[in-house]
Design a protein around this motif. Structure first.
Motif, PDB file in Angstrom:
ATOM      1  N   SER A 163     -54.884 -18.035  19.248  1.00  0.00           N
ATOM      2  CA  SER A 163     -53.960 -17.476  18.400  1.00  0.00           C
ATOM      3  C   SER A 163     -52.510 -18.662  19.408  1.00  0.00           C
ATOM      4  CB  SER A 163     -53.318 -16.401  19.064  1.00  0.00           C
ATOM      5  OG  SER A 163     -54.165 -15.161  18.421  1.00  0.00           O
ATOM      6  N   ARG A 164     -53.064 -19.539  20.263  1.00  0.00           N
ATOM      7  CA  ARG A 164     -51.891 -20.153  21.230  1.00  0.00           C
ATOM      8  C   ARG A 164     -50.877 -21.427  20.367  1.00  0.00           C
ATOM      9  NH1 ARG A 164     -51.373 -19.863  26.964  1.00  0.00           N
ATOM     10  NH2 ARG A 164     -53.240 -18.863  27.629  1.00  0.00           N
ATOM     11  N   ALA A 165     -52.055 -21.764  19.502  1.00  0.00           N
ATOM     12  CA  ALA A 165     -51.336 -23.379  18.674  1.00  0.00           C
ATOM     13  C   ALA A 165     -49.967 -22.561  18.370  1.00  0.00           C
ATOM     14  CB  ALA A 165     -52.080 -23.639  17.542  1.00  0.00           C
ATOM     15  N   ALA A 166     -49.901 -20.984  17.249  1.00  0.00           N
ATOM     16  CA  ALA A 166     -47.934 -21.193  17.108  1.00  0.00           C
ATOM     17  C   ALA A 166     -47.620 -19.967  17.648  1.00  0.00           C
ATOM     18  CB  ALA A 166     -48.993 -19.783  15.785  1.00  0.00           C
ATOM     19  N   TYR A 167     -48.238 -19.470  19.186  1.00  0.00           N
ATOM     20  CA  TYR A 167     -47.566 -18.565  19.709  1.00  0.00           C
ATOM     21  C   TYR A 167     -47.948 -18.795  21.260  1.00  0.00           C
ATOM     22  CZ  TYR A 167     -45.732 -16.701  15.834  1.00  0.00           C
ATOM     23  OH  TYR A 167     -45.925 -16.273  13.732  1.00  0.00           O
ATOM     24  N   TRP A 168     -46.931 -19.483  21.981  1.00  0.00           N
ATOM     25  CA  TRP A 168     -47.928 -20.065  23.178  1.00  0.00           C
ATOM     26  C   TRP A 168     -48.103 -18.979  24.379  1.00  0.00           C
ATOM     27  CZ3 TRP A 168     -50.154 -23.440  25.190  1.00  0.00           C
ATOM     28  CH2 TRP A 168     -50.417 -23.688  26.204  1.00  0.00           C
ATOM     29  N   ASN A 169     -47.468 -17.478  24.294  1.00  0.00           N
ATOM     30  CA  ASN A 169     -48.560 -16.265  25.158  1.00  0.00           C
ATOM     31  C   ASN A 169     -47.677 -15.225  24.074  1.00  0.00           C
ATOM     32  OD1 ASN A 169     -45.245 -15.851  24.553  1.00  0.00           O
ATOM     33  ND2 ASN A 169     -45.381 -16.582  26.945  1.00  0.00           N
ATOM     34  N   ARG A 170     -48.843 -14.334  24.451  1.00  0.00           N
ATOM     35  CA  ARG A 170     -47.724 -12.704  23.503  1.00  0.00           C
ATOM     36  C   ARG A 170     -46.640 -12.325  23.580  1.00  0.00           C
ATOM     37  NH1 ARG A 170     -50.606  -7.128  26.083  1.00  0.00           N
ATOM     38  NH2 ARG A 170     -49.086  -7.916  28.049  1.00  0.00           N
ATOM     39  N   GLU A 171     -46.088 -12.357  24.517  1.00  0.00           N
ATOM     40  CA  GLU A 171     -44.016 -11.682  24.437  1.00  0.00           C
ATOM     41  C   GLU A 171     -43.782 -12.897  23.107  1.00  0.00           C
ATOM     42  OE1 GLU A 171     -46.083 -12.871  26.873  1.00  0.00           O
ATOM     43  OE2 GLU A 171     -45.772 -11.351  27.957  1.00  0.00           O
ATOM     44  N   GLU A 172     -44.238 -14.175  22.766  1.00  0.00           N
ATOM     45  CA  GLU A 172     -43.435 -15.107  21.602  1.00  0.00           C
ATOM     46  C   GLU A 172     -44.190 -14.571  20.507  1.00  0.00           C
ATOM     47  OE1 GLU A 172     -44.566 -19.130  21.237  1.00  0.00           O
ATOM     48  OE2 GLU A 172     -43.492 -19.385  23.195  1.00  0.00           O
ATOM     49  N   LEU A 173     -44.719 -13.902  20.476  1.00  0.00           N
ATOM     50  CA  LEU A 173     -45.429 -12.977  19.126  1.00  0.00           C
ATOM     51  C   LEU A 173     -44.606 -12.145  18.914  1.00  0.00           C
ATOM     52  CD1 LEU A 173     -47.062 -13.299  16.652  1.00  0.00           C
ATOM     53  CD2 LEU A 173     -49.177 -12.022  18.408  1.00  0.00           C
ATOM     54  N   ALA A 174     -44.821 -11.220  19.959  1.00  0.00           N
ATOM     55  CA  ALA A 174     -43.487 -10.137  19.862  1.00  0.00           C
ATOM     56  C   ALA A 174     -42.602 -10.269  19.289  1.00  0.00           C
ATOM     57  CB  ALA A 174     -44.016  -9.262  21.558  1.00  0.00           C
ATOM     58  N   ARG A 175     -41.911 -11.168  20.015  1.00  0.00           N
ATOM     59  CA  ARG A 175     -40.502 -11.648  18.944  1.00  0.00           C
ATOM     60  C   ARG A 175     -40.131 -11.833  18.112  1.00  0.00           C
ATOM     61  NH1 ARG A 175     -39.200 -14.099  24.205  1.00  0.00           N
ATOM     62  NH2 ARG A 175     -39.933 -16.000  23.834  1.00  0.00           N
ATOM     63  N   GLU A 176     -41.523 -11.869  17.196  1.00  0.00           N
ATOM     64  CA  GLU A 176     -41.439 -12.234  16.296  1.00  0.00           C
ATOM     65  C   GLU A 176     -41.865 -10.923  14.905  1.00  0.00           C
ATOM     66  OE1 GLU A 176     -40.798 -14.593  13.544  1.00  0.00           O
ATOM     67  OE2 GLU A 176     -42.501 -16.034  14.629  1.00  0.00           O
ATOM     68  N   TYR A 177     -42.544  -9.750  15.948  1.00  0.00           N
ATOM     69  CA  TYR A 177     -43.369  -8.841  15.154  1.00  0.00           C
ATOM     70  C   TYR A 177     -41.773  -7.679  14.979  1.00  0.00           C
ATOM     71  CZ  TYR A 177     -48.671  -9.490  15.096  1.00  0.00           C
ATOM     72  OH  TYR A 177     -49.430 -10.066  14.331  1.00  0.00           O
ATOM     73  N   VAL A 178     -41.256  -7.994  16.721  1.00  0.00           N
ATOM     74  CA  VAL A 178     -40.106  -7.054  16.930  1.00  0.00           C
ATOM     75  C   VAL A 178     -39.013  -7.166  15.120  1.00  0.00           C
ATOM     76  CG1 VAL A 178     -38.146  -6.741  17.737  1.00  0.00           C
ATOM     77  CG2 VAL A 178     -40.400  -6.544  19.054  1.00  0.00           C
ATOM     78  N   ARG A 179     -38.537  -8.718  14.647  1.00  0.00           N
ATOM     79  CA  ARG A 179     -37.937  -9.076  13.864  1.00  0.00           C
ATOM     80  C   ARG A 179     -38.096  -8.813  12.498  1.00  0.00           C
ATOM     81  NH1 ARG A 179     -37.209 -13.018  10.635  1.00  0.00           N
ATOM     82  NH2 ARG A 179     -39.075 -14.321  11.158  1.00  0.00           N
ATOM     83  N   LEU A 180     -39.460  -8.781  12.320  1.00  0.00           N
ATOM     84  CA  LEU A 180     -40.562  -8.470  11.356  1.00  0.00           C
ATOM     85  C   LEU A 180     -40.455  -7.248  10.907  1.00  0.00           C
ATOM     86  CD1 LEU A 180     -43.342 -10.794  11.542  1.00  0.00           C
ATOM     87  CD2 LEU A 180     -41.556 -10.930   9.195  1.00  0.00           C
ATOM     88  N   LEU A 181     -40.396  -6.422  12.178  1.00  0.00           N
ATOM     89  CA  LEU A 181     -40.452  -4.566  11.607  1.00  0.00           C
ATOM     90  C   LEU A 181     -38.908  -4.123  11.534  1.00  0.00           C
ATOM     91  CD1 LEU A 181     -43.139  -3.731  14.223  1.00  0.00           C
ATOM     92  CD2 LEU A 181     -42.945  -3.442  11.953  1.00  0.00           C
ATOM     93  N   ARG A 182     -37.790  -4.675  12.660  1.00  0.00           N
ATOM     94  CA  ARG A 182     -36.559  -4.743  12.527  1.00  0.00           C
ATOM     95  C   ARG A 182     -36.249  -4.716  10.589  1.00  0.00           C
ATOM     96  NH1 ARG A 182     -32.740  -3.373  15.909  1.00  0.00           N
ATOM     97  NH2 ARG A 182     -31.035  -4.290  14.936  1.00  0.00           N
ATOM     98  N   GLU A 183     -36.568  -5.888  10.254  1.00  0.00           N
ATOM     99  CA  GLU A 183     -35.942  -5.799   9.258  1.00  0.00           C
ATOM    100  C   GLU A 183     -36.726  -5.194   8.509  1.00  0.00           C
ATOM    101  OE1 GLU A 183     -35.965  -9.968   7.685  1.00  0.00           O
ATOM    102  OE2 GLU A 183     -37.590  -9.246   6.239  1.00  0.00           O
ATOM    103  N   GLU A 184     -37.790  -4.635   8.397  1.00  0.00           N
ATOM    104  CA  GLU A 184     -38.418  -4.134   7.083  1.00  0.00           C
ATOM    105  C   GLU A 184     -38.141  -2.485   7.766  1.00  0.00           C
ATOM    106  OE1 GLU A 184     -40.696  -5.256   5.528  1.00  0.00           O
ATOM    107  OE2 GLU A 184     -42.038  -3.687   4.508  1.00  0.00           O
ATOM    108  N   ILE A 185     -37.608  -1.964   8.578  1.00  0.00           N
ATOM    109  CA  ILE A 185     -37.294  -0.692   8.944  1.00  0.00           C
ATOM    110  C   ILE A 185     -35.952  -0.237   8.255  1.00  0.00           C
ATOM    111  CG2 ILE A 185     -35.980   0.649  10.558  1.00  0.00           C
ATOM    112  CD1 ILE A 185     -38.440  -0.111  12.455  1.00  0.00           C
ATOM    113  N   ILE A 186     -34.851  -1.641   8.553  1.00  0.00           N
ATOM    114  CA  ILE A 186     -33.563  -1.202   7.811  1.00  0.00           C
ATOM    115  C   ILE A 186     -34.202  -1.303   5.990  1.00  0.00           C
ATOM    116  CG2 ILE A 186     -31.959  -2.923   7.239  1.00  0.00           C
ATOM    117  CD1 ILE A 186     -32.117  -3.462  10.980  1.00  0.00           C
ATOM    118  N   GLN A 187     -34.265  -2.001   5.709  1.00  0.00           N
ATOM    119  CA  GLN A 187     -34.754  -2.196   4.407  1.00  0.00           C
ATOM    120  C   GLN A 187     -35.449  -1.216   3.577  1.00  0.00           C
ATOM    121  OE1 GLN A 187     -37.445  -5.808   3.881  1.00  0.00           O
ATOM    122  NE2 GLN A 187     -36.401  -6.702   3.606  1.00  0.00           N
ATOM    123  N   LEU A 188     -36.628  -0.041   4.567  1.00  0.00           N
ATOM    124  CA  LEU A 188     -36.996   1.006   4.237  1.00  0.00           C
ATOM    125  C   LEU A 188     -35.870   2.431   4.046  1.00  0.00           C
ATOM    126  CD1 LEU A 188     -40.181   1.030   5.758  1.00  0.00           C
ATOM    127  CD2 LEU A 188     -39.883   1.396   3.564  1.00  0.00           C
TER     128      LEU A 188
END
Ligand SMILES: [Zn+2]
Length: 386
Positions: A163-188
């Motif tokens: 996963s490191r090529a796309a996200y250097w660490n877990r925290e970086e990936l977590a930020r992406e998921y938070v953004r995607l989930l927030r957007e989804e929750i608002i749409q739902l």
């Protein structure tokens, strides 16, 4: 005062055999997600009918379009690849020990195909909005939508070094998921969901999974963990995901594994170590197991403030015996010591078919269990004056 002892479910419903056959075809690439989803419409209607007939007030689509509660995101997001244990094990050192553990814990091979981040994560289709829209067209009931929580997703899918090529660490990936989930929750919310539940079952694993038992999900074993650090991280991610979102009931579901009907294969331990973190999480409801004795006592809530609602697990989805309305009433009355009746929802401990290929009960038994739960709710309402 609102409705007392609202009845709901945690998420999944056993899938019919013909749907499983189509799911396998989709997973082999013989049909597309959209073709599969069109076929799954019929299964959703069945799952809805069972819940409506049982008298459930806040229902789900039975997660019929998902192969399980978290790896389905591979259908929805770019940059995620489902990998078998064998593929993932190419990256870990002690693979024979891992294989042995999986066998000992009764984790079925299909359950351990794990979503792994292999590139930038982007939505190729909604995570759950398509499911909600179909569900809303076919029921007049209030509906709940389940989403994998940001902590579980991050923990399961970030694997060093793939996963490191796309996200250097877990925290970086977590930020992406938070953004995607927030957007989804608002749409739902905007599309009419009345309850959105984030599934974070691995929180108990953080506390109770000994290093040698961290096989709740495939990738979990690869992260060496400090429980306190992990729980703080999970709390922070959940709060960032839901920050400032109102107009919809938000909840967190926590359990101790639901892949096996062998109770001794699943984790054990009460909620005490998690409660300080629950108190910090900005969600309205905690949807928790309490039917299984492995979840401990409700008295952990004694003198605990800051937890608004309890989704009380009153039936065990994994056992064949159907709980009587009286036993469900008794369980709910324990909860009344710590929560007002309008702050208690009644639900099963977990889904009836968390993993598509291994439902923990038949639709017939699941239906009877839900019916008894609804009957218990009506006894309780008479008693507590709703
Ligand atoms: Zn669960």
């Amino acid at each position: 005062m609102g409705r007392l002892f609202t009845t709901s479910v945690v998420g999944s419903w056993p899938r019919p055999p013909w749907l499983l056959a189509e799911l396998r075809r989709k997973n082999k690439g013989e049909i597309s997600y959209d073709e599969f989803s069109a076929i799954a419409d019929e299964a959703v209607l069945l799952a809805v009918k069972y819940q409506e007939d049982a008298g459930i007030e806040v229902l789900t689509d039975g997660e019929q379009r998902r192969d399980n509660f978290y790896s389905f995101v591979a259908d929805k997001l770019e940059g995620i690849k489902l990998m078998t244990v064998a593929e993932v094990m190419d990256f870990v050192e002690d693979s024979s020990r891992y294989e042995q553990l999986l066998r000992a814990l009764d984790v079925p091979a299909f359950a351990i195909k794990s979503p792994v981040v292999v590139g930038p994560v982007k939505k190729k289709r909604p995570i759950a909005l398509d499911e909600l829209e179909f569900l809303r067209r076919h029921t007049k009931h209030e509906v709940k939508v389940t989403l994998p929580g940001p902590y579980m997703l991050t923990r399961a899918s970030w694997i060093d070094p793939v996963s490191r090529a796309a996200y250097w660490n877990r925290e970086e990936l977590a930020r992406e998921y938070v953004r995607l989930l927030r957007e989804e929750i608002i749409q739902l919310r905007d599309a009419g969901a009345s309850f959105i539940q984030l599934d974070e079952p691995t929180l108990t694993e953080v506390v109770y999974g000994e290093a040698s038992k961290q096989t709740f999900m495939c990738a979990a074993i690869f992260s060496k963990i400090d429980p306190k650090e992990e729980l703080n991280f999970a709390t922070e991610l959940i709060n960032k995901t839901v920050k400032g979102i109102d107009g919809v009931r938000l909840g967190i579901h926590v359990c101790r594994g639901n892949w096996s009907t062998r109770e001794e294969a699943l984790l054990k331990g009460d909620y005490r170590p998690l409660i300080p973190y629950f108190q910090e999480m900005k969600v309205r409801q905690f949807v928790l197991e309490f039917a299984t004795q492995r979840a401990g006592e409700l008295s952990v809530f004694k003198d605990v403030s800051g937890i608004e609602e309890l989704g009380l697990g009153v039936i065990n989805p994994r056992v064949r015996e159907v709980e009587s309305p009286d036993s469900i009433v008794k369980k709910a009355e324990e909860a009344v010591k710590y929560f007002d009746p309008d702050k208690i929802f009644l639900n099963p401990d977990c889904g009836f078919g968390t993993f598509a290929e291994s439902p923990v009960n038949t639709p017939k038994t699941a239906f009877q269990k839900l019916k008894n739960m609804v009957e218990a709710a009506s006894i309780l309402r008479k008693r507590y004056g709703g």
